[in-house]
Design a protein around this motif. Structure first.
Motif, PDB file in Angstrom:
ATOM      1  N   ASN A 134      58.577 -11.918  23.546  1.00  0.00           N
ATOM      2  CA  ASN A 134      57.970 -10.719  22.971  1.00  0.00           C
ATOM      3  C   ASN A 134      58.469 -10.479  21.549  1.00  0.00           C
ATOM      4  O   ASN A 134      57.697 -10.059  20.671  1.00  0.00           O
ATOM      5  N   PHE A 135      59.749 -10.751  21.321  1.00  0.00           N
ATOM      6  CA  PHE A 135      60.327 -10.555  19.985  1.00  0.00           C
ATOM      7  C   PHE A 135      59.696 -11.509  18.972  1.00  0.00           C
ATOM      8  O   PHE A 135      59.276 -11.094  17.885  1.00  0.00           O
ATOM      9  N   VAL A 136      59.612 -12.803  19.332  1.00  0.00           N
ATOM     10  CA  VAL A 136      59.024 -13.788  18.422  1.00  0.00           C
ATOM     11  C   VAL A 136      57.547 -13.473  18.187  1.00  0.00           C
ATOM     12  O   VAL A 136      57.045 -13.552  17.058  1.00  0.00           O
ATOM     13  N   SER A 137      56.826 -13.085  19.259  1.00  0.00           N
ATOM     14  CA  SER A 137      55.415 -12.719  19.102  1.00  0.00           C
ATOM     15  C   SER A 137      55.263 -11.512  18.191  1.00  0.00           C
ATOM     16  O   SER A 137      54.336 -11.445  17.376  1.00  0.00           O
ATOM     17  N   LEU A 192      72.093 -16.433  26.883  1.00  0.00           N
ATOM     18  CA  LEU A 192      71.199 -15.294  26.701  1.00  0.00           C
ATOM     19  C   LEU A 192      69.756 -15.732  26.530  1.00  0.00           C
ATOM     20  O   LEU A 192      68.825 -15.041  26.953  1.00  0.00           O
ATOM     21  N   GLY A 193      69.564 -16.906  25.892  1.00  0.00           N
ATOM     22  CA  GLY A 193      68.205 -17.416  25.714  1.00  0.00           C
ATOM     23  C   GLY A 193      67.511 -17.679  27.034  1.00  0.00           C
ATOM     24  O   GLY A 193      66.323 -17.362  27.207  1.00  0.00           O
ATOM     25  N   PHE A 194      68.225 -18.250  27.990  1.00  0.00           N
ATOM     26  CA  PHE A 194      67.650 -18.492  29.311  1.00  0.00           C
ATOM     27  C   PHE A 194      67.482 -17.199  30.096  1.00  0.00           C
ATOM     28  O   PHE A 194      66.523 -17.038  30.855  1.00  0.00           O
ATOM     29  N   ALA A 195      68.412 -16.270  29.935  1.00  0.00           N
ATOM     30  CA  ALA A 195      68.369 -15.037  30.729  1.00  0.00           C
ATOM     31  C   ALA A 195      67.287 -14.075  30.257  1.00  0.00           C
ATOM     32  O   ALA A 195      66.720 -13.332  31.052  1.00  0.00           O
ATOM     33  N   PHE A 196      66.993 -14.100  28.963  1.00  0.00           N
ATOM     34  CA  PHE A 196      66.047 -13.134  28.402  1.00  0.00           C
ATOM     35  C   PHE A 196      64.885 -13.843  27.715  1.00  0.00           C
ATOM     36  O   PHE A 196      64.572 -13.576  26.548  1.00  0.00           O
ATOM     37  N   GLN A 197      64.253 -14.758  28.442  1.00  0.00           N
ATOM     38  CA  GLN A 197      63.146 -15.527  27.867  1.00  0.00           C
ATOM     39  C   GLN A 197      61.978 -14.624  27.498  1.00  0.00           C
ATOM     40  O   GLN A 197      61.377 -14.765  26.428  1.00  0.00           O
ATOM     41  N   ASP A 198      61.622 -13.705  28.406  1.00  0.00           N
ATOM     42  CA  ASP A 198      60.475 -12.822  28.141  1.00  0.00           C
ATOM     43  C   ASP A 198      60.743 -11.912  26.942  1.00  0.00           C
ATOM     44  O   ASP A 198      59.858 -11.678  26.108  1.00  0.00           O
ATOM     45  N   ILE A 199      61.974 -11.385  26.874  1.00  0.00           N
ATOM     46  CA  ILE A 199      62.311 -10.517  25.747  1.00  0.00           C
ATOM     47  C   ILE A 199      62.252 -11.300  24.451  1.00  0.00           C
ATOM     48  O   ILE A 199      61.728 -10.821  23.429  1.00  0.00           O
ATOM     49  N   ALA A 200      62.777 -12.530  24.486  1.00  0.00           N
ATOM     50  CA  ALA A 200      62.736 -13.361  23.282  1.00  0.00           C
ATOM     51  C   ALA A 200      61.303 -13.699  22.893  1.00  0.00           C
ATOM     52  O   ALA A 200      60.947 -13.694  21.711  1.00  0.00           O
ATOM     53  N   LEU A 258      51.647  -2.400  25.681  1.00  0.00           N
ATOM     54  CA  LEU A 258      51.338  -3.803  25.937  1.00  0.00           C
ATOM     55  C   LEU A 258      52.409  -4.692  25.317  1.00  0.00           C
ATOM     56  O   LEU A 258      52.686  -4.579  24.113  1.00  0.00           O
ATOM     57  N   PRO A 259      53.021  -5.596  26.091  1.00  0.00           N
ATOM     58  CA  PRO A 259      54.009  -6.522  25.514  1.00  0.00           C
ATOM     59  C   PRO A 259      53.379  -7.397  24.439  1.00  0.00           C
ATOM     60  O   PRO A 259      52.218  -7.810  24.558  1.00  0.00           O
ATOM     61  N   ASN A 260      54.131  -7.669  23.390  1.00  0.00           N
ATOM     62  CA  ASN A 260      53.604  -8.470  22.282  1.00  0.00           C
ATOM     63  C   ASN A 260      53.147  -9.852  22.730  1.00  0.00           C
ATOM     64  O   ASN A 260      52.159 -10.381  22.213  1.00  0.00           O
ATOM     65  N   LYS A 261      53.869 -10.444  23.676  1.00  0.00           N
ATOM     66  CA  LYS A 261      53.493 -11.774  24.158  1.00  0.00           C
ATOM     67  C   LYS A 261      52.110 -11.748  24.780  1.00  0.00           C
ATOM     68  O   LYS A 261      51.281 -12.642  24.560  1.00  0.00           O
ATOM     69  N   THR A 262      51.814 -10.708  25.567  1.00  0.00           N
ATOM     70  CA  THR A 262      50.511 -10.583  26.219  1.00  0.00           C
ATOM     71  C   THR A 262      49.401 -10.428  25.189  1.00  0.00           C
ATOM     72  O   THR A 262      48.330 -11.031  25.308  1.00  0.00           O
ATOM     73  N   ILE A 318      45.465   2.015  18.256  1.00  0.00           N
ATOM     74  CA  ILE A 318      46.872   1.642  18.133  1.00  0.00           C
ATOM     75  C   ILE A 318      47.674   2.830  17.607  1.00  0.00           C
ATOM     76  O   ILE A 318      47.350   3.405  16.575  1.00  0.00           O
ATOM     77  N   GLN A 319      48.729   3.183  18.336  1.00  0.00           N
ATOM     78  CA  GLN A 319      49.603   4.277  17.939  1.00  0.00           C
ATOM     79  C   GLN A 319      50.873   3.775  17.240  1.00  0.00           C
ATOM     80  O   GLN A 319      51.309   4.335  16.247  1.00  0.00           O
ATOM     81  N   ARG A 320      51.460   2.706  17.791  1.00  0.00           N
ATOM     82  CA  ARG A 320      52.691   2.152  17.231  1.00  0.00           C
ATOM     83  C   ARG A 320      52.689   0.631  17.383  1.00  0.00           C
ATOM     84  O   ARG A 320      52.166   0.099  18.360  1.00  0.00           O
ATOM     85  N   ILE A 321      53.309  -0.054  16.399  1.00  0.00           N
ATOM     86  CA  ILE A 321      53.507  -1.497  16.457  1.00  0.00           C
ATOM     87  C   ILE A 321      54.997  -1.747  16.298  1.00  0.00           C
ATOM     88  O   ILE A 321      55.574  -1.478  15.239  1.00  0.00           O
ATOM     89  N   THR A 322      55.645  -2.218  17.361  1.00  0.00           N
ATOM     90  CA  THR A 322      57.069  -2.529  17.312  1.00  0.00           C
ATOM     91  C   THR A 322      57.257  -4.029  17.513  1.00  0.00           C
ATOM     92  O   THR A 322      56.298  -4.769  17.735  1.00  0.00           O
ATOM     93  N   LEU A 323      58.504  -4.465  17.457  1.00  0.00           N
ATOM     94  CA  LEU A 323      58.798  -5.888  17.660  1.00  0.00           C
ATOM     95  C   LEU A 323      58.844  -6.256  19.134  1.00  0.00           C
ATOM     96  O   LEU A 323      59.123  -7.410  19.471  1.00  0.00           O
ATOM     97  N   ARG A 324      58.549  -5.316  20.016  1.00  0.00           N
ATOM     98  CA  ARG A 324      58.519  -5.613  21.450  1.00  0.00           C
ATOM     99  C   ARG A 324      57.179  -5.288  22.088  1.00  0.00           C
ATOM    100  O   ARG A 324      56.698  -6.026  22.943  1.00  0.00           O
ATOM    101  N   THR A 325      56.529  -4.192  21.675  1.00  0.00           N
ATOM    102  CA  THR A 325      55.278  -3.771  22.302  1.00  0.00           C
ATOM    103  C   THR A 325      54.272  -3.293  21.259  1.00  0.00           C
ATOM    104  O   THR A 325      54.626  -2.950  20.134  1.00  0.00           O
ATOM    105  N   ILE A 326      53.008  -3.282  21.703  1.00  0.00           N
ATOM    106  CA  ILE A 326      51.922  -2.624  20.975  1.00  0.00           C
ATOM    107  C   ILE A 326      51.508  -1.423  21.821  1.00  0.00           C
ATOM    108  O   ILE A 326      51.093  -1.586  22.967  1.00  0.00           O
ATOM    109  N   ASP A 327      51.642  -0.227  21.277  1.00  0.00           N
ATOM    110  CA  ASP A 327      51.316   0.990  22.016  1.00  0.00           C
ATOM    111  C   ASP A 327      49.934   1.476  21.589  1.00  0.00           C
ATOM    112  O   ASP A 327      49.713   1.739  20.401  1.00  0.00           O
ATOM    113  N   ILE A 328      49.013   1.559  22.574  1.00  0.00           N
ATOM    114  CA  ILE A 328      47.660   2.020  22.275  1.00  0.00           C
ATOM    115  C   ILE A 328      47.327   3.233  23.132  1.00  0.00           C
ATOM    116  O   ILE A 328      47.830   3.368  24.253  1.00  0.00           O
TER     117      ILE A 328
END
Length: 314
Positions: free
Chosen positions: A117-120, A107-115, A165-169, A145-155
Protein backbone atom coordinates in the motif's frame (compact mmCIF):
# COMPACT_ATOMS: atom_id res chain seq x y z
CA UNK A 1 41.73 -11.67 53.09
CA UNK A 2 44.60 -11.91 50.69
CA UNK A 3 42.29 -12.88 47.79
CA UNK A 4 40.08 -9.90 48.55
CA UNK A 5 43.07 -7.54 48.36
CA UNK A 6 44.06 -9.03 45.01
CA UNK A 7 40.56 -8.60 43.56
CA UNK A 8 40.40 -5.07 44.91
CA UNK A 9 43.72 -4.28 43.27
CA UNK A 10 42.53 -5.62 39.92
CA UNK A 11 39.34 -3.55 40.17
CA UNK A 12 41.36 -0.43 40.98
CA UNK A 13 43.65 -1.01 38.00
CA UNK A 14 40.58 -1.45 35.79
CA UNK A 15 39.11 1.82 37.03
CA UNK A 16 42.44 3.56 36.48
CA UNK A 17 42.51 2.21 32.92
CA UNK A 18 38.98 3.46 32.28
CA UNK A 19 39.83 6.82 33.76
CA UNK A 20 42.89 7.17 31.59
CA UNK A 21 40.87 6.14 28.53
CA UNK A 22 38.14 8.65 29.43
CA UNK A 23 40.73 11.41 29.72
CA UNK A 24 42.21 10.42 26.37
CA UNK A 25 38.73 10.25 24.78
CA UNK A 26 37.49 13.50 26.30
CA UNK A 27 38.46 15.62 23.25
CA UNK A 28 36.81 13.03 20.97
CA UNK A 29 33.70 13.02 23.18
CA UNK A 30 33.42 16.80 23.02
CA UNK A 31 33.97 16.68 19.26
CA UNK A 32 31.27 13.97 18.94
CA UNK A 33 28.76 16.09 20.89
CA UNK A 34 29.59 19.10 18.72
CA UNK A 35 29.18 17.02 15.54
CA UNK A 36 25.83 15.71 16.78
CA UNK A 37 24.53 19.23 17.41
CA UNK A 38 25.78 20.38 14.00
CA UNK A 39 24.09 17.36 12.36
CA UNK A 40 20.68 18.22 13.86
CA UNK A 41 20.99 21.90 12.95
CA UNK A 42 22.22 21.21 9.42
CA UNK A 43 19.57 18.54 8.76
CA UNK A 44 16.84 20.97 9.87
CA UNK A 45 18.14 23.75 7.63
CA UNK A 46 18.44 21.47 4.62
CA UNK A 47 14.94 20.09 5.21
CA UNK A 48 13.46 23.59 5.35
CA UNK A 49 15.24 24.62 2.14
CA UNK A 50 14.17 21.44 0.31
CA UNK A 51 10.57 21.91 1.46
CA UNK A 52 10.37 25.34 -0.19
CA UNK A 53 12.02 23.97 -3.34
CA UNK A 54 9.76 20.89 -3.63
CA UNK A 55 6.54 22.83 -3.10
CA UNK A 56 7.23 24.59 -6.40
CA UNK A 57 7.27 21.36 -8.39
CA UNK A 58 5.06 18.94 -6.43
CA UNK A 59 1.59 19.63 -5.03
CA UNK A 60 1.32 16.31 -3.19
CA UNK A 61 1.76 17.14 0.50
CA UNK A 62 1.92 13.46 1.48
CA UNK A 63 4.70 12.70 -1.01
CA UNK A 64 6.64 15.83 -0.07
CA UNK A 65 6.48 14.97 3.64
CA UNK A 66 7.60 11.41 2.90
CA UNK A 67 10.64 12.48 0.87
CA UNK A 68 11.63 15.19 3.37
CA UNK A 69 11.28 12.82 6.32
CA UNK A 70 13.40 10.14 4.63
CA UNK A 71 16.10 12.68 3.75
CA UNK A 72 16.05 14.09 7.27
CA UNK A 73 16.40 10.64 8.85
CA UNK A 74 19.15 9.77 6.36
CA UNK A 75 21.16 12.88 7.26
CA UNK A 76 20.78 12.14 10.98
CA UNK A 77 21.97 8.55 10.47
CA UNK A 78 25.05 9.74 8.54
CA UNK A 79 25.91 12.18 11.33
CA UNK A 80 25.29 9.49 13.97
CA UNK A 81 27.64 7.04 12.24
CA UNK A 82 30.34 9.76 11.97
CA UNK A 83 30.00 10.41 15.71
CA UNK A 84 30.43 6.71 16.47
CA UNK A 85 33.50 6.62 14.23
CA UNK A 86 35.00 9.59 16.11
CA UNK A 87 34.47 7.66 19.36
CA UNK A 88 36.31 4.65 17.87
CA UNK A 89 33.15 2.54 17.91
CA UNK A 90 33.52 1.18 14.37
CA UNK A 91 32.48 -2.31 15.39
CA UNK A 92 29.26 -0.92 16.82
CA UNK A 93 28.53 0.72 13.45
CA UNK A 94 29.02 -2.58 11.60
CA UNK A 95 26.83 -4.43 14.11
CA UNK A 96 24.09 -1.80 13.83
CA UNK A 97 24.09 -1.96 10.02
CA UNK A 98 23.82 -5.74 10.11
CA UNK A 99 21.03 -5.53 12.67
CA UNK A 100 19.14 -2.96 10.58
CA UNK A 101 19.34 -5.25 7.53
CA UNK A 102 17.99 -8.25 9.43
CA UNK A 103 15.22 -6.23 11.07
CA UNK A 104 14.28 -4.68 7.71
CA UNK A 105 14.06 -8.11 6.08
CA UNK A 106 11.87 -9.44 8.88
CA UNK A 107 9.58 -6.42 8.77
CA UNK A 108 9.33 -6.72 4.99
CA UNK A 109 7.88 -10.22 5.26
CA UNK A 110 5.65 -9.35 8.22
CA UNK A 111 4.12 -6.23 6.69
CA UNK A 112 3.88 -7.06 2.99
CA UNK A 113 0.41 -5.53 2.57
CA UNK A 114 1.41 -2.34 4.37
CA UNK A 115 4.52 -2.07 2.24
CA UNK A 116 2.50 -2.72 -0.94
CA UNK A 117 0.00 0.00 0.00
CA UNK A 118 2.87 2.37 0.80
CA UNK A 119 4.66 1.78 -2.53
CA UNK A 120 1.34 2.06 -4.41
CA UNK A 121 0.66 5.34 -2.62
CA UNK A 122 4.05 6.71 -3.71
CA UNK A 123 3.40 5.72 -7.35
CA UNK A 124 -0.10 7.25 -7.25
CA UNK A 125 1.33 10.46 -5.79
CA UNK A 126 3.90 10.61 -8.59
CA UNK A 127 1.52 9.78 -11.46
CA UNK A 128 -1.44 11.76 -10.05
CA UNK A 129 -4.26 9.99 -11.94
CA UNK A 130 -6.79 11.86 -9.77
CA UNK A 131 -7.01 14.68 -7.26
CA UNK A 132 -9.02 15.56 -4.17
CA UNK A 133 -12.53 16.51 -5.31
CA UNK A 134 -12.60 14.23 -8.38
CA UNK A 135 -15.50 11.83 -8.89
CA UNK A 136 -14.14 8.32 -9.46
CA UNK A 137 -15.46 4.78 -9.72
CA UNK A 138 -13.31 1.80 -8.75
CA UNK A 139 -13.77 -1.59 -7.08
CA UNK A 140 -17.60 -1.17 -7.24
CA UNK A 141 -17.39 2.10 -5.29
CA UNK A 142 -18.31 5.48 -6.73
CA UNK A 143 -17.78 8.78 -4.99
CA UNK A 144 -15.81 12.00 -4.53
CA UNK A 145 -12.22 11.81 -3.26
CA UNK A 146 -11.88 13.38 0.18
CA UNK A 147 -8.27 12.52 1.08
CA UNK A 148 -5.23 10.94 -0.60
CA UNK A 149 -2.70 9.45 1.82
CA UNK A 150 0.24 7.09 1.39
CA UNK A 151 -1.91 4.22 2.69
CA UNK A 152 -5.52 4.80 1.57
CA UNK A 153 -7.76 6.73 -0.80
CA UNK A 154 -10.77 8.06 1.11
CA UNK A 155 -13.89 8.66 -0.98
CA UNK A 156 -17.37 9.85 -0.05
CA UNK A 157 -20.03 7.95 -1.98
CA UNK A 158 -22.90 9.79 -3.64
CA UNK A 159 -25.24 8.34 -1.00
CA UNK A 160 -23.15 9.85 1.82
CA UNK A 161 -21.02 6.95 3.09
CA UNK A 162 -17.24 7.32 3.37
CA UNK A 163 -15.07 4.46 2.12
CA UNK A 164 -11.36 3.94 2.81
CA UNK A 165 -9.81 2.07 -0.12
CA UNK A 166 -6.27 0.66 0.24
CA UNK A 167 -3.85 2.12 -2.29
CA UNK A 168 -2.88 -1.34 -3.53
CA UNK A 169 -6.52 -2.13 -4.38
CA UNK A 170 -6.96 1.16 -6.27
CA UNK A 171 -3.62 0.83 -8.08
CA UNK A 172 -4.19 -2.75 -9.30
CA UNK A 173 -7.81 -2.38 -10.50
CA UNK A 174 -9.51 -0.37 -13.26
CA UNK A 175 -10.53 3.15 -12.29
CA UNK A 176 -12.84 5.65 -14.00
CA UNK A 177 -12.27 9.37 -13.39
CA UNK A 178 -15.38 11.36 -14.34
CA UNK A 179 -13.86 14.75 -13.49
CA UNK A 180 -10.54 14.68 -15.31
CA UNK A 181 -11.71 16.45 -18.51
CA UNK A 182 -14.49 18.64 -17.08
CA UNK A 183 -16.97 17.42 -19.73
CA UNK A 184 -19.35 14.49 -20.04
CA UNK A 185 -21.78 13.12 -22.61
CA UNK A 186 -25.45 12.49 -21.82
CA UNK A 187 -27.14 9.59 -23.66
CA UNK A 188 -30.95 9.44 -23.73
CA UNK A 189 -32.75 6.40 -25.12
CA UNK A 190 -36.17 7.19 -26.64
CA UNK A 191 -38.73 5.33 -28.76
CA UNK A 192 -41.31 6.69 -31.24
CA UNK A 193 -44.20 5.14 -33.07
CA UNK A 194 -43.67 3.35 -36.38
CA UNK A 195 -46.16 5.80 -37.91
CA UNK A 196 -43.99 8.88 -37.26
CA UNK A 197 -41.84 10.76 -39.79
CA UNK A 198 -38.38 9.86 -38.49
CA UNK A 199 -36.60 12.83 -40.06
CA UNK A 200 -39.14 15.18 -38.52
CA UNK A 201 -38.59 13.52 -35.14
CA UNK A 202 -34.83 14.09 -35.48
CA UNK A 203 -35.39 17.78 -36.14
CA UNK A 204 -37.83 18.18 -33.23
CA UNK A 205 -35.47 16.47 -30.76
CA UNK A 206 -32.44 18.48 -31.91
CA UNK A 207 -34.31 21.78 -31.51
CA UNK A 208 -35.64 20.71 -28.11
CA UNK A 209 -32.15 20.01 -26.75
CA UNK A 210 -30.51 23.21 -27.99
CA UNK A 211 -30.83 25.06 -24.68
CA UNK A 212 -30.53 22.15 -22.26
CA UNK A 213 -28.72 22.90 -18.98
CA UNK A 214 -24.89 23.07 -19.09
CA UNK A 215 -24.78 22.00 -22.75
CA UNK A 216 -21.56 22.70 -24.64
CA UNK A 217 -22.69 24.69 -27.67
CA UNK A 218 -19.58 23.89 -29.73
CA UNK A 219 -20.47 20.19 -29.90
CA UNK A 220 -23.38 19.06 -32.04
CA UNK A 221 -26.43 17.23 -30.77
CA UNK A 222 -26.62 13.69 -32.16
CA UNK A 223 -29.96 11.94 -32.77
CA UNK A 224 -29.35 8.48 -34.22
CA UNK A 225 -31.81 5.61 -34.74
CA UNK A 226 -30.38 2.27 -33.66
CA UNK A 227 -33.11 -0.40 -33.37
CA UNK A 228 -36.55 -1.62 -34.46
CA UNK A 229 -38.25 -2.32 -31.15
CA UNK A 230 -41.29 -4.47 -30.39
CA UNK A 231 -43.62 -1.47 -30.42
CA UNK A 232 -41.38 1.48 -31.37
CA UNK A 233 -38.41 2.63 -33.40
CA UNK A 234 -35.68 3.43 -30.87
CA UNK A 235 -33.09 6.19 -31.08
CA UNK A 236 -30.42 7.78 -28.88
CA UNK A 237 -30.11 11.51 -28.29
CA UNK A 238 -26.56 12.47 -27.25
CA UNK A 239 -25.19 15.83 -26.17
CA UNK A 240 -22.15 17.09 -24.21
CA UNK A 241 -22.24 19.12 -21.00
CA UNK A 242 -19.75 20.88 -18.72
CA UNK A 243 -19.16 18.66 -15.70
CA UNK A 244 -17.88 19.51 -12.22
CA UNK A 245 -20.23 17.60 -9.93
CA UNK A 246 -22.63 14.70 -10.34
CA UNK A 247 -25.58 17.08 -9.99
CA UNK A 248 -24.51 18.70 -13.29
CA UNK A 249 -24.99 15.41 -15.13
CA UNK A 250 -28.23 14.44 -13.36
CA UNK A 251 -29.78 17.90 -13.95
CA UNK A 252 -28.81 17.97 -17.62
CA UNK A 253 -30.24 14.49 -18.19
CA UNK A 254 -33.51 15.33 -16.42
CA UNK A 255 -33.82 18.61 -18.33
CA UNK A 256 -33.29 16.78 -21.62
CA UNK A 257 -36.07 14.29 -20.84
CA UNK A 258 -38.49 17.09 -19.93
CA UNK A 259 -37.71 19.05 -23.11
CA UNK A 260 -38.15 16.02 -25.39
CA UNK A 261 -41.47 15.13 -23.78
CA UNK A 262 -42.78 18.70 -24.17
CA UNK A 263 -41.62 18.85 -27.79
CA UNK A 264 -43.32 15.54 -28.60
CA UNK A 265 -46.58 16.72 -27.01
CA UNK A 266 -46.45 19.97 -28.99
CA UNK A 267 -45.87 18.14 -32.29
CA UNK A 268 -48.26 15.21 -31.63
CA UNK A 269 -45.41 12.70 -31.72
CA UNK A 270 -46.34 9.45 -30.03
CA UNK A 271 -44.18 7.51 -27.59
CA UNK A 272 -46.00 4.15 -27.81
CA UNK A 273 -46.74 1.87 -24.91
CA UNK A 274 -45.53 -1.72 -25.17
CA UNK A 275 -48.07 -3.93 -26.99
CA UNK A 276 -49.06 -7.25 -25.44
CA UNK A 277 -51.17 -9.92 -27.19
CA UNK A 278 -53.26 -12.18 -24.94
CA UNK A 279 -53.86 -15.75 -26.20
CA UNK A 280 -57.14 -17.32 -24.97
CA UNK A 281 -56.50 -20.62 -26.76
CA UNK A 282 -59.31 -20.03 -29.35
CA UNK A 283 -59.07 -22.35 -32.34
CA UNK A 284 -60.99 -22.99 -35.56
CA UNK A 285 -61.96 -19.37 -36.13
CA UNK A 286 -64.46 -19.38 -33.26
CA UNK A 287 -65.11 -15.93 -31.85
CA UNK A 288 -64.55 -15.02 -28.22
CA UNK A 289 -68.21 -14.02 -27.80
CA UNK A 290 -69.31 -17.49 -28.90
CA UNK A 291 -66.93 -19.08 -26.44
CA UNK A 292 -68.35 -16.96 -23.63
CA UNK A 293 -71.93 -17.88 -24.59
CA UNK A 294 -71.10 -21.60 -24.51
CA UNK A 295 -69.36 -21.20 -21.19
CA UNK A 296 -72.31 -19.29 -19.65
CA UNK A 297 -74.86 -21.81 -20.91
CA UNK A 298 -72.79 -24.71 -19.61
CA UNK A 299 -72.56 -23.18 -16.15
CA UNK A 300 -76.33 -22.64 -16.06
CA UNK A 301 -77.01 -26.28 -17.05
CA UNK A 302 -74.46 -27.58 -14.56
CA UNK A 303 -72.37 -29.34 -17.27
CA UNK A 304 -68.65 -29.83 -16.55
CA UNK A 305 -65.92 -28.04 -18.49
CA UNK A 306 -63.67 -29.87 -20.89
CA UNK A 307 -59.93 -30.08 -20.47
CA UNK A 308 -59.36 -27.12 -22.81
CA UNK A 309 -61.54 -24.77 -20.76
CA UNK A 310 -64.59 -25.28 -23.09
CA UNK A 311 -67.98 -26.64 -22.06
CA UNK A 312 -68.30 -30.40 -22.35
CA UNK A 313 -70.80 -31.70 -24.95
CA UNK A 314 -72.56 -35.06 -25.07
Amino acid sequence: MENFNVELGLLWKKLETWGEYAVLMLPNLLLAILLLIITFKLAGLIRGWLEKFMNRFSHSAALNNLILTLLYIGMLLVGFFIVLNVLNLDRVVVSMLAGVGIVGLALGFAFQDIAANFVSGVIIALRRPFRVGDLIETNDYRGVIQRITLRTIDIRQLTGEEVHLPNKTVFENPLTNFSVYGTRRVDLEVGVSYAEDLEHVQQVVTEALEDVKNRIKEKEIEVMYDAFGDSSINFKARYWITYKKEIDYVSAKSDGIIRIKKAFDANDILIPFPIRTLDFGIKGGEKLTEQLEHLTASMKNGKPLGGNGQAGYE
